[in-house]
Design a protein around this motif. Structure first.
Motif, mmCIF file in Angstrom:
data_model
loop_
_atom_site.group_PDB
_atom_site.id
_atom_site.type_symbol
_atom_site.label_atom_id
_atom_site.label_comp_id
_atom_site.label_asym_id
_atom_site.label_seq_id
_atom_site.Cartn_x
_atom_site.Cartn_y
_atom_site.Cartn_z
ATOM 1 N N CYS A 148 0.825 -1.205 0.000
ATOM 2 C CA CYS A 148 0.000 0.000 0.000
ATOM 3 C C CYS A 148 0.860 1.256 0.000
ATOM 4 N N PRO A 174 -8.605 -0.548 -5.029
ATOM 5 C CA PRO A 174 -7.978 -0.985 -3.777
ATOM 6 C C PRO A 174 -6.697 -0.225 -3.433
ATOM 7 N N LYS A 181 -6.590 2.284 -0.605
ATOM 8 C CA LYS A 181 -6.464 1.818 0.784
ATOM 9 C C LYS A 181 -5.301 0.828 0.894
ATOM 10 N N VAL A 231 -3.801 -3.217 -0.804
ATOM 11 C CA VAL A 231 -3.945 -4.469 -1.548
ATOM 12 C C VAL A 231 -3.323 -5.563 -0.691
ATOM 13 N N GLN A 250 -6.631 -9.166 -2.784
ATOM 14 C CA GLN A 250 -7.887 -8.870 -2.123
ATOM 15 C C GLN A 250 -7.834 -7.494 -1.469
ATOM 16 N N THR A 251 -9.013 -6.979 -1.127
ATOM 17 C CA THR A 251 -9.079 -5.780 -0.297
ATOM 18 C C THR A 251 -8.945 -6.226 1.151
ATOM 19 N N ALA A 306 -9.884 -7.863 -5.588
ATOM 20 C CA ALA A 306 -9.175 -6.596 -5.783
ATOM 21 C C ALA A 306 -8.663 -6.488 -7.207
#
Length: 205
Positions: A88, A142, A145, A147, A156-157, A163
């Protein structure tokens, strides 16, 4: 008695000075030297813009590779350690803030899959672009915020949803071909995509 140093009528010639001797050794006249200087100045003027362009292209490519490597590192770490790993925009002190314009990112083991750096989590990678670098970053979906890579490799989130999105690397110092998108697909793979915004850097959408 005749003076042995007498020149016997031969006209005297002054020896050339050091500067003249150097020019003579090179076989150049003053006019030729001035012409050479003028040509060098023209070539330098042509070369500087080309070098500057090449430098920007190199920075764009190196930043793209740096981010791609960070994402691949997150995915591979999740698979090898069998734990969720998050990638992120953020830093080790704050965790994920999602602000890609800050041009910093982290990769960390995220055992509870929540997209936050908890005391039991460990940061595996923390990077930031230098202030002198003019590359701009933005992300959608995503990337706003976090990943989270599952041990299976899927992206995924933080709440476990599928994601997919894109992370944009861009510069306003190039005309054509001034951006690259790293397109994330649900399998967790990233596909680089060259973009042309004619010198503009719109945010990823």
């Amino acid at each position: 008695m005749e003076d042995p140093h007498r020149d016997h009528g031969v006209p005297s010639r002054r020896r050339p000075g050091p500067a003249c001797r150097r020019v003579c050794q090179l076989g150049l006249t003053v006019a030729e030297l001035l012409t050479a200087v003028a040509v060098s100045a023209v070539l330098l003027g042509l070369g500087v813009p080309a070098f500057s362009h090449a430098l920007v292209v190199t920075r764009l490519a190196s930043t793209t590779n740096q981010l791609l490597l960070a994402a691949v590192t997150a995915r591979q770490t999740a698979a090898s350690l069998n734990v969720p790993v998050t990638f992120c925009a953020g830093n080790a002190a704050e965790g994920c803030h999602g602000q890609w314009p800050a041009r910093e990112w982290i990769v960390f083991i995220d055992r509870d899959h929540d997209g936050h750096v908890d005391p039991e989590d460990s940061v595996r990678l923390s990077e930031r672009l230098p202030a002198s670098d003019d590359v701009r970053l933005s992300g959608n979906g995503p990337f706003k915020k976090a990943v989270v890579f599952h041990p299976s490799g899927a992206a995924q989130t933080a709440n476990g949803a599928f994601a997919a999105g894109r992370l944009r690397i861009c510069t306003t110092r190039l005309g054509a071909g001034n951006a690259t998108d790293l397109v994330l697909i649900g399998s967790g793979r990233f596909e680089p995509e060259a973009r042309d915004f004619a010198g503009e850097c719109p945010p990823a959408s």
